[in-house]
Design a protein around this motif. Structure first.
Motif, PDB file in Angstrom:
ATOM      1  N   ARG A 222       0.921  -1.288   0.135  1.00 16.21           N
ATOM      2  CA  ARG A 222       0.045   0.018  -0.075  1.00 16.21           C
ATOM      3  C   ARG A 222       0.703   1.178   0.035  1.00 16.21           C
ATOM      4  O   ARG A 222       1.675   1.495   0.901  1.00 16.21           O
ATOM      5  N   ALA A 223       0.601   2.024  -0.901  1.00 13.04           N
ATOM      6  CA  ALA A 223       1.349   3.425  -1.208  1.00 13.04           C
ATOM      7  C   ALA A 223       0.570   4.372  -0.055  1.00 13.04           C
ATOM      8  O   ALA A 223      -0.520   4.636  -0.411  1.00 13.04           O
ATOM      9  N   CYS A 224       1.480   4.959   0.929  1.00 12.12           N
ATOM     10  CA  CYS A 224       0.977   6.245   1.497  1.00 12.12           C
ATOM     11  C   CYS A 224       1.008   7.369   0.660  1.00 12.12           C
ATOM     12  O   CYS A 224       0.143   8.488   0.931  1.00 12.12           O
ATOM     13  N   GLU A 225       1.986   7.419  -0.086  1.00 16.11           N
ATOM     14  CA  GLU A 225       2.135   8.943  -0.813  1.00 16.11           C
ATOM     15  C   GLU A 225       2.777   8.631  -2.136  1.00 16.11           C
ATOM     16  O   GLU A 225       3.750   7.712  -2.147  1.00 16.11           O
ATOM     17  N   VAL A 226       2.430   9.152  -3.182  1.00 16.74           N
ATOM     18  CA  VAL A 226       2.896   8.881  -4.466  1.00 16.74           C
ATOM     19  C   VAL A 226       3.106  10.552  -5.101  1.00 16.74           C
ATOM     20  O   VAL A 226       2.230  11.309  -5.176  1.00 16.74           O
ATOM     21  N   VAL A 227       4.229  10.725  -5.360  1.00 11.49           N
ATOM     22  CA  VAL A 227       4.777  11.911  -5.952  1.00 11.49           C
ATOM     23  C   VAL A 227       4.925  11.621  -7.656  1.00 11.49           C
ATOM     24  O   VAL A 227       5.902  10.959  -7.841  1.00 11.49           O
ATOM     25  N   LYS A 228       3.932  12.335  -8.408  1.00 12.32           N
ATOM     26  CA  LYS A 228       4.480  12.144 -10.064  1.00 12.32           C
ATOM     27  C   LYS A 228       5.453  13.188 -10.325  1.00 12.32           C
ATOM     28  O   LYS A 228       5.076  14.214  -9.953  1.00 12.32           O
ATOM     29  N   LEU A 229       6.425  12.762 -11.140  1.00 10.30           N
ATOM     30  CA  LEU A 229       7.522  13.606 -11.554  1.00 10.30           C
ATOM     31  C   LEU A 229       7.502  13.480 -12.963  1.00 10.30           C
ATOM     32  O   LEU A 229       7.703  12.368 -13.587  1.00 10.30           O
ATOM     33  N   ASN A 230       7.460  14.766 -13.523  1.00  9.05           N
ATOM     34  CA  ASN A 230       7.925  14.632 -15.035  1.00  9.05           C
ATOM     35  C   ASN A 230       9.367  14.747 -15.301  1.00  9.05           C
ATOM     36  O   ASN A 230      10.074  14.691 -14.299  1.00  9.05           O
ATOM     37  N   ASP A 231       9.757  14.671 -16.428  1.00 14.15           N
ATOM     38  CA  ASP A 231      11.192  14.522 -16.783  1.00 14.15           C
ATOM     39  C   ASP A 231      12.159  15.855 -16.142  1.00 14.15           C
ATOM     40  O   ASP A 231      13.097  15.419 -15.501  1.00 14.15           O
ATOM     41  N   GLU A 232      11.738  16.821 -16.411  1.00 14.56           N
ATOM     42  CA  GLU A 232      12.573  17.915 -15.537  1.00 14.56           C
ATOM     43  C   GLU A 232      12.475  17.829 -13.922  1.00 14.56           C
ATOM     44  O   GLU A 232      13.638  18.160 -13.471  1.00 14.56           O
ATOM     45  N   GLU A 233      11.316  17.514 -13.369  1.00  9.94           N
ATOM     46  CA  GLU A 233      11.297  17.268 -11.915  1.00  9.94           C
ATOM     47  C   GLU A 233      12.258  16.029 -11.719  1.00  9.94           C
ATOM     48  O   GLU A 233      12.932  16.336 -10.564  1.00  9.94           O
ATOM     49  N   ALA A 234      12.199  15.030 -12.411  1.00  9.09           N
ATOM     50  CA  ALA A 234      13.016  13.874 -11.998  1.00  9.09           C
ATOM     51  C   ALA A 234      14.496  14.226 -12.290  1.00  9.09           C
ATOM     52  O   ALA A 234      15.330  13.784 -11.304  1.00  9.09           O
ATOM     53  N   ASP A 235      14.725  14.934 -13.136  1.00  8.59           N
ATOM     54  CA  ASP A 235      16.292  15.212 -13.460  1.00  8.59           C
ATOM     55  C   ASP A 235      16.536  16.202 -12.296  1.00  8.59           C
ATOM     56  O   ASP A 235      17.806  16.058 -11.865  1.00  8.59           O
ATOM     57  N   ALA A 236      15.882  17.322 -11.684  1.00  6.65           N
ATOM     58  CA  ALA A 236      16.153  18.148 -10.554  1.00  6.65           C
ATOM     59  C   ALA A 236      16.461  17.176  -9.381  1.00  6.65           C
ATOM     60  O   ALA A 236      17.522  17.737  -8.792  1.00  6.65           O
ATOM     61  N   LEU A 237      15.451  16.500  -9.060  1.00  7.60           N
ATOM     62  CA  LEU A 237      15.817  15.634  -8.119  1.00  7.60           C
ATOM     63  C   LEU A 237      17.024  14.582  -8.058  1.00  7.60           C
ATOM     64  O   LEU A 237      17.822  14.570  -6.960  1.00  7.60           O
ATOM     65  N   VAL A 238      17.427  14.084  -9.200  1.00  4.82           N
ATOM     66  CA  VAL A 238      18.610  13.421  -9.315  1.00  4.82           C
ATOM     67  C   VAL A 238      19.813  14.144  -9.149  1.00  4.82           C
ATOM     68  O   VAL A 238      20.702  13.674  -8.468  1.00  4.82           O
ATOM     69  N   GLU A 239      19.618  15.421  -9.593  1.00  6.35           N
ATOM     70  CA  GLU A 239      20.712  16.340  -9.489  1.00  6.35           C
ATOM     71  C   GLU A 239      20.885  16.698  -8.001  1.00  6.35           C
ATOM     72  O   GLU A 239      22.213  16.937  -7.404  1.00  6.35           O
ATOM     73  N   LEU A 240      19.985  16.942  -7.482  1.00  7.46           N
ATOM     74  CA  LEU A 240      19.857  17.291  -5.718  1.00  7.46           C
ATOM     75  C   LEU A 240      20.467  16.412  -5.063  1.00  7.46           C
ATOM     76  O   LEU A 240      21.226  16.500  -4.058  1.00  7.46           O
ATOM     77  N   LEU A 241      20.267  15.210  -5.324  1.00  3.34           N
ATOM     78  CA  LEU A 241      20.486  13.838  -4.553  1.00  3.34           C
ATOM     79  C   LEU A 241      21.913  13.262  -4.985  1.00  3.34           C
ATOM     80  O   LEU A 241      22.715  13.016  -4.260  1.00  3.34           O
ATOM     81  N   GLY A 242      22.182  13.543  -6.224  1.00  2.62           N
ATOM     82  CA  GLY A 242      23.437  12.914  -6.812  1.00  2.62           C
ATOM     83  C   GLY A 242      24.558  13.726  -6.644  1.00  2.62           C
ATOM     84  O   GLY A 242      25.607  13.069  -6.343  1.00  2.62           O
ATOM     85  N   ALA A 243      24.639  15.150  -6.654  1.00  3.11           N
ATOM     86  CA  ALA A 243      25.988  15.877  -6.512  1.00  3.11           C
ATOM     87  C   ALA A 243      26.588  15.469  -5.318  1.00  3.11           C
ATOM     88  O   ALA A 243      28.022  15.431  -5.640  1.00  3.11           O
ATOM     89  N   PRO A 244      26.242  15.658  -4.117  1.00  2.71           N
ATOM     90  CA  PRO A 244      26.797  15.338  -2.943  1.00  2.71           C
ATOM     91  C   PRO A 244      27.437  13.892  -3.210  1.00  2.71           C
ATOM     92  O   PRO A 244      28.617  13.643  -2.602  1.00  2.71           O
ATOM     93  N   ARG A 245      26.564  12.804  -3.601  1.00  4.04           N
ATOM     94  CA  ARG A 245      27.244  11.412  -3.717  1.00  4.04           C
ATOM     95  C   ARG A 245      28.345  11.346  -4.540  1.00  4.04           C
ATOM     96  O   ARG A 245      29.385  10.630  -4.232  1.00  4.04           O
ATOM     97  N   ILE A 246      28.466  12.209  -5.849  1.00  3.81           N
ATOM     98  CA  ILE A 246      29.704  11.988  -6.589  1.00  3.81           C
ATOM     99  C   ILE A 246      30.945  12.525  -5.977  1.00  3.81           C
ATOM    100  O   ILE A 246      31.862  11.797  -5.763  1.00  3.81           O
ATOM    101  N   VAL A 247      30.559  13.591  -5.186  1.00  6.10           N
ATOM    102  CA  VAL A 247      31.806  14.116  -4.375  1.00  6.10           C
ATOM    103  C   VAL A 247      32.369  13.281  -3.228  1.00  6.10           C
ATOM    104  O   VAL A 247      33.384  12.953  -3.127  1.00  6.10           O
ATOM    105  N   GLN A 248      31.344  12.579  -2.584  1.00  2.00           N
ATOM    106  CA  GLN A 248      31.555  11.587  -1.489  1.00  2.00           C
ATOM    107  C   GLN A 248      32.407  10.447  -2.092  1.00  2.00           C
ATOM    108  O   GLN A 248      33.380   9.861  -1.468  1.00  2.00           O
ATOM    109  N   ARG A 249      31.927   9.946  -3.116  1.00  2.00           N
ATOM    110  CA  ARG A 249      32.536   8.809  -3.847  1.00  2.00           C
ATOM    111  C   ARG A 249      33.914   9.042  -4.194  1.00  2.00           C
ATOM    112  O   ARG A 249      34.778   8.233  -4.072  1.00  2.00           O
TER     113      ARG A 249
END
Length: 160
Positions: free
Chosen positions: A47-74
Motif C-alpha cells: 500500500r502506497a501512503c504517498e505518490v509523487v508524480k514527476l515529469n522529466d524535468e522534476e525527475a532530473d532536478a531530484l537526481v541532481e539534488l541527490l546525486g551531486a553530494p554523492r559524486i563528491v563523496q564517492r
C-alpha cells in the motif's frame, strides 16, 4: 543497501529499497517516461501512503539534488582507497579555447590519461558527460587522474 527491481507488465519498472529508519521507498519508471516517487505503508508494504508524480524535468532536478553530494563523496572515498588518485575541480575560464566547444575537442583523456567525470553548471551536475557535451565559461569540471595528469588538464582547459 539492496535495491529490488520488479517488472510491472504494461507499466514499466519499479525499484524499491528500505531506509535505515525502516521506511520503504520506491520509484516507478513508466514506459511513457514518467517517474513516480512512492512511500509505502510500514504495516502493508503493498500500500502506497504517498505518490509523487514527476515529469522529466522534476525527475532530473531530484537526481541532481541527490546525486551531486554523492559524486563528491564517492570521489573522496576513492582517494582514500587508491593511492595516487587525485580529483580536481577546474573552472572553464572566460577566454578558454574550449568555452563553447564540445568536450571531445579537448581530447583530455587521449592527451593526459585523466578523465572528466562530471561538470557542474549553475549548481547542476552533469555526471559522465560525453564528448559532445559543450563546455561553457564558468563550468566547473571534475577531473580524476594522477597529480601530473590532472595538472595537464588544467593547462589544456586554460590555454589549449
Amino acid at each position: 543497501m539492496e535495491v529490488e527491481q520488479t517488472a510491472l507488465p504494461g507499466i514499466g519498472l519499479r525499484h524499491d529499497f528500505t531506509t535505515q529508519s525502516g521506511k520503504r521507498v520506491g520509484v516507478v519508471s513508466h514506459r511513457t517516461g514518467r517517474r513516480d516517487l512512492v512511500i509505502y505503508d510500514r504495516e502493508d508494504p503493498d500500500r502506497a501512503c504517498e505518490v509523487v508524480k514527476l515529469n522529466d524535468e522534476e525527475a532530473d532536478a531530484l537526481v541532481e539534488l541527490l546525486g551531486a553530494p554523492r559524486i563528491v563523496q564517492r570521489l573522496n572515498q576513492a582517494h582514500q582507497e587508491v593511492e595516487g588518485l587525485v580529483s580536481l575541480q577546474l573552472a572553464i575560464p572566460p577566454g578558454s579555447p574550449y568555452a563553447d566547444r564540445p568536450m571531445g575537442d579537448a581530447r583530455v583523456r587521449t592527451r593526459t590519461n585523466a578523465s572528466i567525470v562530471a561538470v557542474v553548471r549553475n549548481g547542476n551536475v552533469v555526471a559522465s558527460p560525453g564528448p559532445g557535451f559543450v563546455f561553457a565559461a564558468g563550468d566547473i569540471v571534475v577531473v580524476v587522474g594522477t597529480a601530473d595528469s590532472t595538472s595537464e588538464v588544467a593547462d589544456i582547459l586554460a590555454e589549449g
